[in-house]
Design an enzyme around this catalytic site. Structure first.
Site, PDB file in Angstrom:
ATOM      1  N   HIS A   2       0.748  -1.165   0.080  1.00 35.57           N
ATOM      2  CA  HIS A   2      -0.055   0.167  -0.079  1.00 35.57           C
ATOM      3  C   HIS A   2       0.816   1.207  -0.030  1.00 35.57           C
ATOM      4  O   HIS A   2       1.693   1.565   0.851  1.00 35.57           O
ATOM      5  CB  HIS A   2      -0.826  -0.104   1.440  1.00 35.57           C
ATOM      6  CG  HIS A   2      -2.367  -0.773   1.060  1.00 35.57           C
ATOM      7  ND1 HIS A   2      -1.883  -2.188   1.348  1.00 35.57           N
ATOM      8  CD2 HIS A   2      -3.341  -0.394   1.210  1.00 35.57           C
ATOM      9  CE1 HIS A   2      -3.382  -2.536   1.222  1.00 35.57           C
ATOM     10  NE2 HIS A   2      -4.466  -1.476   1.297  1.00 35.57           N
TER      11      HIS A   2
ATOM     12  N   GLU B 279      -1.027   6.721  -1.016  1.00 39.23           N
ATOM     13  CA  GLU B 279      -2.309   6.734  -0.846  1.00 39.23           C
ATOM     14  C   GLU B 279      -2.635   7.944   0.025  1.00 39.23           C
ATOM     15  O   GLU B 279      -2.799   8.948  -0.562  1.00 39.23           O
ATOM     16  CB  GLU B 279      -3.236   5.549  -0.208  1.00 39.23           C
ATOM     17  CG  GLU B 279      -4.517   5.601   0.031  1.00 39.23           C
ATOM     18  CD  GLU B 279      -5.153   4.412   0.812  1.00 39.23           C
ATOM     19  OE1 GLU B 279      -4.284   3.637   1.195  1.00 39.23           O
ATOM     20  OE2 GLU B 279      -6.484   4.406   0.912  1.00 39.23           O
TER      21      GLU B 279
HETATM   22 ZN   LIG Z   1      -6.186  -1.335   0.634  1.00 38.68          ZN
END
Ligand SMILES: [Zn+2]
Length: 363
Positions: free
Chosen positions: A203, A206
């Site tokens: 991840h 973001e």
């Molecule tokens: Zn996610």
């Protein structure tokens, strides 16, 4: 022929999902039943419709605290082997009903130890649910085991991914607050996975920008990026021209897959609206973009709905939807032969049929 597909048409298309959280897609009625069975007393509502509305409102509130609170309830009821197996089975059933033929679903085993399960028991319970669903609905689901980036168990979780690699775990991931917890904090886990020839996604890009993406790729060696939306910070648009910085160039040149989740990005503030979502530009510039759900319950969404929203915002037709789908299948952690078989045997014929029937309205 590139007619504008409707939501119903999109549901029938053979789709691929790479970024979906198990604890972000539990059915409200199941949460209520599991809470009753396991003595979990903290739910904000005990009627399925009210609970669904509560989840969506908390997730749309713009407050990160309220958004994170939603997961405490889903994770709270997923603390027994039976609960994990059921949630995995129903997840696959829902994805199959949405027309998905291959999915990778992720969860953090370390968050399911509250009632005495071991990491291995958690992994096996989830695999059991997906194996049963494959027999009943035909959908193939690979799991990704996630380590929480603010915790210190990533090496242990990476070892778990390798130990179960031939039994349905197809990769590894790290998730959680990006700011303050760079991926390099877990470098030993990523180096271990690379030495084991194992796959992983991170991840990144973001909640935090380019440094996070750069570390995920150049320090940690991520195969894919979870979200990666902030790569647009390295792209300058002047009229119809776009100038890419070195990192954006690298991501595009190396065909590094971006697991984009439009609705989720709006809920967390990573994008303002679907129409302004970087996915429009990145698709135009031919980045390896894929479309995903992230958290179906919190987002009140499905993969078909994500595609329908994009179709509406950007005028996408069948060719675009097929392009996103083939991108996703090419980027999956399933073995090469399986990917090829799904692309040539299922995805391309499925889309061809939908395009053909769209071109000839039935009398
Ligand atoms: Zn996610």
């Amino acid at each position: 022929m590139n007619e504008r597909p409707t939501l119903e048409d999109i549901r029938r298309a053979p789709k691929v999902l790479l970024h979906d959280h198990l604890d972000g897609g539990v059915r409200p009625a199941t949460i209520i039943e599991l809470a009753r069975d396991t003595g979990y007393a903290d739910l904000p509502a005990t009627d399925p419709d009210e609970l669904r509305t509560w989840f969506e409102e908390a997730s749309n509130s713009g407050s990160l605290e309220r958004y994170l609170e939603t997961f405490s309830h889903t994770v709270g009821v997923m603390q027994t082997a039976e609960a994990l197996t059921r949630v995995a089975y129903e997840c696959a059933e829902d994805l199959a009903a949405d027309g998905i033929v291959y999915a990778e679903v992720r969860y953090a085993p370390e968050q399911h130890l509250g009632r005495g399960l071991t990491l291995e028991q958690v992994v096996e319970a989830v695999l059991d649910g997906f194996a049963r669903a494959r027999r009943d609905f035909g959908i193939r689901v690979g799991t990704l085991v996630t380590a929480m980036r603010h915790q210190a168990r990533s090496m242990e979780i990476a070892e778990l991914a390798v130990r179960y690699r031939d039994l349905g775990v197809v990769g590894f991931d790290i998730a959680g607050a990006e700011a303050g917890y760079p991926p390099t904090r877990h470098l030993d886990a990523f180096e271990y996975l690379q030495r084991e020839n194992a796959h992983f996604t991170i991840h990144a890009g973001e909640g935090f920008g380019l440094p996070s993406i750069w570390q995920a790729i150049q320090w940690c060696g991520a195969d894919r990026l979870g979200h990666g939306v902030r790569i647009i910070d390295d792209i300058e648009v002047e009229g119809s021209d776009a100038r890419l910085g070195r990192l954006a160039d690298y991501v595009r040149d190396k065909r590094i897959p971006l697991e984009m989740c439009p609705t989720s990005n709006i809920q967390t503030g990573a994008a303002k609206s679907i129409a302004e979502h970087p996915i429009g530009l990145l698709r135009r510039l031919s980045f390896r973009v894929t479309v995903n759900t992230d958290n179906r319950l919190m987002g009140g969404t499905s993969l078909s709905q994500e595609f329908a929203k994009l179709t509406e915002a950007f005028g996408y037709g069948w060719d675009d939807l097929q392009w996103f789908t083939v991108n996703a299948m090419k980027s999956a952690f399933a073995p090469f032969n399986e990917r090829l078989e799904l692309i040539n045997g299922v995805i391309k014929p499925g889309f061809a049929q939908l395009k053909w029937s769209g071109a000839r309205p039935l009398a």
